[in-house]
Design an enzyme around this catalytic site. Structure first.
Site, PDB file in Angstrom:
ATOM      1  CB  SER A 242      -2.537   9.712   1.679  1.00  0.00           C
ATOM      2  OG  SER A 242      -1.632   9.073   2.548  1.00  0.00           O
ATOM      3  N   GLY A 244      -4.149   9.951  -2.622  1.00  0.00           N
ATOM      4  CA  GLY A 244      -4.720   8.870  -3.405  1.00  0.00           C
ATOM      5  C   GLY A 244      -3.805   8.453  -4.547  1.00  0.00           C
ATOM      6  CB  ALA A 245      -4.599   7.542  -8.041  1.00  0.00           C
ATOM      7  N   GLY A 247      -0.353  10.394  -5.409  1.00  0.00           N
ATOM      8  CA  GLY A 247       0.896  10.309  -4.675  1.00  0.00           C
ATOM      9  C   GLY A 247       0.773  10.833  -3.264  1.00  0.00           C
ATOM     10  N   GLY A 273      -2.928   3.640   3.625  1.00  0.00           N
ATOM     11  CA  GLY A 273      -2.427   4.833   4.299  1.00  0.00           C
ATOM     12  C   GLY A 273      -1.667   4.501   5.565  1.00  0.00           C
ATOM     13  CG  ASP A 274      -3.714   2.495   8.442  1.00  0.00           C
ATOM     14  OD1 ASP A 274      -3.882   3.697   8.744  1.00  0.00           O
ATOM     15  OD2 ASP A 274      -4.649   1.694   8.297  1.00  0.00           O
TER      16      ASP A 274
END
Length: 337
Positions: A242, A244-245, A247, A273-274
């Site tokens: 992941s 973040g913003a 992608g 994220g989960d």
């Protein structure tokens, strides 16, 4: 821990494709009771009136189970629970229709607090949680072994509680593989590095965890790709990262892919994220189709309050872009130190 036959399971729509999903067992070694408050602003030393609040069963594996259930697929949550907070976690999961296999322990399940501001800033206070005895740790491993028959994936998620050595996840991965199960691992630090030698089927770090694992900062998508490749060299069969913003990134045997989706406004990133990992697993857990599902679930989750998990109606799969033409030179919005 035998796998389930491919002819059984539920069908889940992902974009324009229908994929076969099966039961996903989750393990959360250090679950929590999570309360999230929405506030106009966080001012130290002041009395703040919340504009909204919610209480949820917490912990990364618990959130994966909640996201799987919200998607309409089958899940079972294995977790150690203790005291009144643990009983409330079990009750809340039951109310959400999630099957629970609790291992009752002497210590009390931890209670966490999150404060969400309108601009998406989230302040979290996480308690340490109980210390598990060696007997309780072994009971947890036994519960996974006994309850995983019919599971297509075992998702092991979150930090290890006090009393469990960093090698504990490695032991679990080895036992699961010996029984023919597939393992998704979402943890960090020494526990992640120790488990890589046992070749987990997929690991899911965020950018900071990825930087920590390779021991250097990440400033571009290309840096993240290189770090993911290094985790594969250390044993991970696939890396779902992941960013973040910016992608999400997938590096596995089929190639390297980058996925992204527009987000109108971030309301809370708790459990996003989960939710992404859940989307990845219910879509098969491999390749670009699974990545697209992960991105759709993550993008939907950050637009919901607290740690609410998206339902199919919250998803916008047509807005997701997945490409093998990875933008290696793109500078990360939030570089990872």
């Amino acid at each position: 821990m035998s796998g389930m036959d491919a002819s059984t399971g539920n069908s889940t729509q992902v974009g324009n494709e229908t994929v076969r999903t099966r039961m996903i067992l989750t393990l959360t070694p250090n679950p929590s009771l999570d309360r999230t408050y929405e506030v106009p602003s966080l001012d130290r030393g002041e009395v703040i009136r919340a504009t909204g609040d919610r209480m949820d069963p917490g912990g990364k594996g618990v959130n994966v189970s909640r996201a799987v259930a919200a998607a309409g697929a089958e899940t079972l949550a294995v977790l150690p629970l203790g005291g009144a907070p643990g009983a409330l976690v079990a009750q809340l999961l039951d109310e959400q229709g999630i099957k629970v296999a609790p291992v009752w322990v002497a210590g009390q399940t931890r209670s966490n607090i999150a404060v969400a501001e309108p601009d998406g800033t989230l302040t979290k206070i996480n308690a340490a949680g109980p210390e598990l005895t060696s007997t309780e740790a072994e009971l947890l491993l036994s519960a996974v072994r006994e309850r995983s028959t019919g599971a297509d994936w075992i998702a092991c998620c979150g930090s290890l509680p006090r009393g469990l050595a960093p090698s504990w996840y490695a032991d679990l991965v080895a036992r699961a593989h010996a029984a023919g199960a597939r393992i998704a691992l979402d943890t960090s630090g020494p526990a992640l590095l120790a488990a890589l030698a046992e070749r987990p089927d997929v690991v899911k770090p965020n950018a900071e965890e990825l930087a920590e694992a390779v021991g250097r900062p990440l400033t571009t998508v290309g840096d993240a790709v290189k770090a993911a490749e290094e985790l594969r060299e250390l044993g991970a069969r696939a890396v779902l990262a992941s960013l973040g913003a910016d992608g999400q990134l997938l590096v596995d045997d089929s190639g390297t892919y980058f996925g992204s989706a527009p987000v109108d406004a971030v309301r809370s990133n708790v459990g996003a994220g989960d939710s992404s990992l859940a989307g990845f697993l219910i879509a098969g857990g491999t390749g670009p189709t699974a990545l697209a599902s992960a991105v759709a679930h993550g993008a939907a989750a950050v637009q919901l309050p607290g740690s609410a998990m998206p339902t199919p109606s919250d998803l916008a799969p047509d807005a997701v872009t997945v490409t093998s033409d990875v933008p290696l030179d793109r500078v990360l919005t939030e570089p990872a130190a």
